[in-house]
Design an enzyme around this catalytic site. Structure first.
Site, short mmCIF file in Angstrom:
data_model
loop_
_atom_site.label_atom_id
_atom_site.label_comp_id
_atom_site.label_asym_id
_atom_site.label_seq_id
_atom_site.Cartn_x
_atom_site.Cartn_y
_atom_site.Cartn_z
N HIS A 120 0.92 -1.16 -0.03
CA HIS A 120 -0.07 0.08 0.04
C HIS A 120 0.91 1.05 0.03
O HIS A 120 1.99 1.17 0.52
CB HIS A 120 -1.04 -0.09 1.27
CG HIS A 120 -2.06 1.18 1.37
ND1 HIS A 120 -1.78 2.27 1.75
CD2 HIS A 120 -3.36 0.76 1.22
CE1 HIS A 120 -2.86 3.11 1.75
NE2 HIS A 120 -3.88 2.45 1.38
N ASP A 197 2.92 -4.56 8.28
CA ASP A 197 1.81 -3.81 7.76
C ASP A 197 0.48 -5.01 8.10
O ASP A 197 0.43 -5.40 7.30
CB ASP A 197 1.60 -3.01 6.53
CG ASP A 197 0.42 -2.41 6.26
OD1 ASP A 197 -0.58 -2.46 7.02
OD2 ASP A 197 0.31 -1.60 5.17
N GLN A 200 -4.67 -5.30 7.05
CA GLN A 200 -5.67 -6.07 6.37
C GLN A 200 -5.69 -7.57 6.93
O GLN A 200 -6.55 -8.30 6.72
CB GLN A 200 -5.43 -6.44 4.93
CG GLN A 200 -5.54 -4.98 4.02
CD GLN A 200 -6.98 -4.50 4.00
OE1 GLN A 200 -7.92 -5.40 4.25
NE2 GLN A 200 -7.12 -3.27 3.83
N LYS A 223 -10.65 -1.19 10.31
CA LYS A 223 -10.91 -2.12 9.63
C LYS A 223 -11.14 -3.45 10.52
O LYS A 223 -11.30 -4.35 10.07
CB LYS A 223 -9.44 -2.45 8.71
CG LYS A 223 -9.29 -1.47 7.69
CD LYS A 223 -7.95 -1.59 6.93
CE LYS A 223 -7.64 -0.41 6.23
NZ LYS A 223 -8.36 -0.06 5.07
N CYS A 362 -4.73 2.22 -3.93
CA CYS A 362 -3.70 2.79 -3.29
C CYS A 362 -2.28 1.84 -3.29
O CYS A 362 -1.77 1.78 -2.44
CB CYS A 362 -3.95 3.20 -1.77
SG CYS A 362 -5.35 4.33 -1.41
#
Length: 556
Positions: A120, A197, A200, A223, A362
């Site tokens: 991202h 990261d 998600q 999220k 993104c």
């Protein structure tokens, strides 16, 4: 399969107004259970007081609830110490904190930071800013032809110069799950730190930072069924102790000295400058408590079953290709369309009550590596059902089979082309909603004259646009007229091009110089366009205006 929809008020709202609401855009943001909304309401109606500031009686209760959220999050990711959880305003802010604090103070010119091609923008741009500022080298692990990570190349790029590896746990564009535990072990073997990261991953699978042995793990609340505007950084305590603050302000200083030096507060407060987002942090605690009460292993199993079913059914539809290979995928399925632009499909599905996401997500470097203009992305959450999937498939299949009839929906016989476009700009701005304006643009797109093949070359592509838009303006100096033509893989952009072609093609520059071009930038319908479509519209207008000014001698 467990049903959690009753806990989320938004589904009841759409049911009451008798509207279809199939929400498959959870990778962008998730909905909030009632307990989270109630926690926000309770804070603002019963407390609404800042933490670490007041001596009011209600402060103690607020402070306990606020810090309880940190303890809940600490347990949720199995951090060793509660002070290893730092509040930020997003996963993006967490990455920037590591980049501007740890990396800026620990990396030297010539040191390497290893990222991947599937990141991202949030896990891409901060590192390249460091490269410009400090001379740190950025190495990029490529992806395979199918979009998964090229692990062999990752191991080749690791070396003793690598100071930090920053990788996504799960790709936000495809849902591809990376083997981060093995990658962390390999990075540590050459002395590199690792940032994951987890934006998600956090809501869909167990995350144990001790088991992973990562140095940094970042994620966002929105999220995982919690409010927007709040994120967190997990970092090992020894790293936080060695890091200077990135942003400075109130609440992070315990003493100020005459030589203008300061004594920083203890971690985590050392990194939490200014007034925190108290309500959202309390709401995040409520969301974690909600998830802890759910059967998370069953939820993960149900999501995996739904995802597999969805992919199998999508693969049966003609006109699209499911992005999938042998790698493990979490919660997301992305597709490429054969002939219909993904933005146009997005809008058509939205009109049918199916909420998804289209575009580059993104992740432009990844899209360019795959030679894709974008994808159609469907993403699942705990409240999705097989009925959602079946209805989405039904609508998707119908659009693919009848896309031509859906593009042209004249309510009355079409006027001659010139008459249509003379009124189109006024009509677009007076229509009640974007759905109606979209239909008119789709209708206009059918009247766009065929563009000469030599125009469909890279030279005529509008820069920085997510869709392919070719546009050419030429000045016939002998006759003093403009020649305007263009084309696009998006019906919406073709409709916009049609307006400009009809209004300006074959028209005298002398006649056109009296046009107030500023008005073309102020039409109400422009607010409905995505940022890149709006830029494309402005680019086309500027190209036209510059040639008119050139021919008439008017200053540019």
């Amino acid at each position: 399969m467990l049903d959690y929809r009753a806990d989320f008020s938004i589904f009841n709202y759409y049911q009451q107004i008798n509207k279809t609401f199939v929400y498959l855009n959870n990778a962008e943001t998730t909905h909030k259970p009632r307990v989270v909304i109630e926690a926000l309401t309770d804070f603002y109606t019963q407390s609404n007081i800042n933490v670490n500031r007041s001596l009011a009686a209600i402060h103690d209760k607020t402070m306990l609830t606020y810090e309880a959220s940190r303890w809940l999050l600490k347990s949720f990711v199995n951090a060793k110490y509660v002070e290893e959880i730092i509040w930020t305003h997003s996963a993006t802010a967490s990455i920037n904190l590591v980049a501007n604090s740890w990396a800026a103070s620990h990396c030297m010119p010539g040191d390497e930071i290893l990222i991947t091609q599937m990141e991202h923008h949030s896990n891409w741009l901060p590192w390249f800013q460091l490269q410009k500022k400090y001379g740190i080298m950025i190495k990029i692990t490529p992806v395979t032809e199918t979009g998964s990570l090229n692990i062999k190349e990752f191991y080749k790029l690791l070396n003793v110069k690598t100071k930090l590896v920053s990788i996504t746990h799960v790709s936000n564009a495809t849902g591809c799950l990376n083997p981060v535990k093995d990658m962390i072990q390999a990075a540590h073997s050459v002395g590199a730190m690792v940032l994951i990261d987890g934006a998600q991953a956090i809501a869909h699978m167990p995350v144990d930072v001790i088991d992973l042995a990562c140095d940094f793990y970042v994620f966002s609340a929105h999220k995982m069924y919690a409010p927007m505007g709040i994120g967190a950084l997990y970092a090992k305590k020894e790293h936080l102790d060695s890091m200077p603050p990135w942003q400075t302000g109130g609440g992070m200083v315990v003493d100020y000295h005459e030589n203008h030096e300061v004594t920083w507060n203890a971690i985590p407060f050392k990194f939490e400058a200014g007034t925190p987002n108290v309500a959202s942090i309390i709401g995040w605690g409520a969301a974690i408590h909600y998830l802890n009460q759910c059967n998370r292993s069953q939820i993960a199993q149900d999501e995996a079953t739904l995802l597999q079913y969805f992919k199998q059914q999508l693969s049966q539809l003609k006109g699209l290709r499911v992005i999938c290979d042998e790698s493990h995928y979490i919660s997301i399925v992305s597709v490429q369309l054969d002939r219909l632009n993904h933005y146009d499909m997005h809008q058509l599905l939205l009109e049918e009550g199916v909420w998804i996401r289209s575009g580059h997500h993104c992740a432009i470097p990844f899209m360019k590596a795959m030679n894709w203009s974008g994808t159609l992305r469907f993403s699942l959450a705990l409240y999705n059902t097989k009925a959602d999937i079946d209805l989405c498939l039904e609508k998707l299949d119908s659009i693919l089979k009848h896309r031509h009839s859906l593009c042209v929906i004249p309510e009355k016989p079409l006027k001659p082309v010139n008459a249509i476009c003379l009124d189109a700009l006024k009509t677009l701005s007076t229509m009640k909603n974007w759905s109606m304006r979209y239909r008119l643009l789709m209708q206009l797109s059918q009247s766009l004259p065929c563009c000469p093949e030599h125009i469909k070359q890279p030279h005529y592509l509008i820069p920085d646009c997510e869709q392919q838009v070719w546009f050419a303006v030429q000045l016939d100096t002998h006759q003093g007229i403009l020649r305007v033509c263009g084309d696009s893989d998006s019906q919406i952009m073709k409709g916009l091009i049609m307006i400009l072609v009809d209004l300006f093609d074959q028209k005298s520059c002398v006649y056109l110089q009296s046009i107030a071009f500023d008005a073309f930038h102020q039409f109400k319908f422009l607010t409905d366009l995505t940022a890149t479509r709006l830029l494309a519209w402005q680019y086309m207008l500027n190209q036209i205006k510059s040639l008119i000014d050139l021919d008439t001698g008017k200053p540019k």
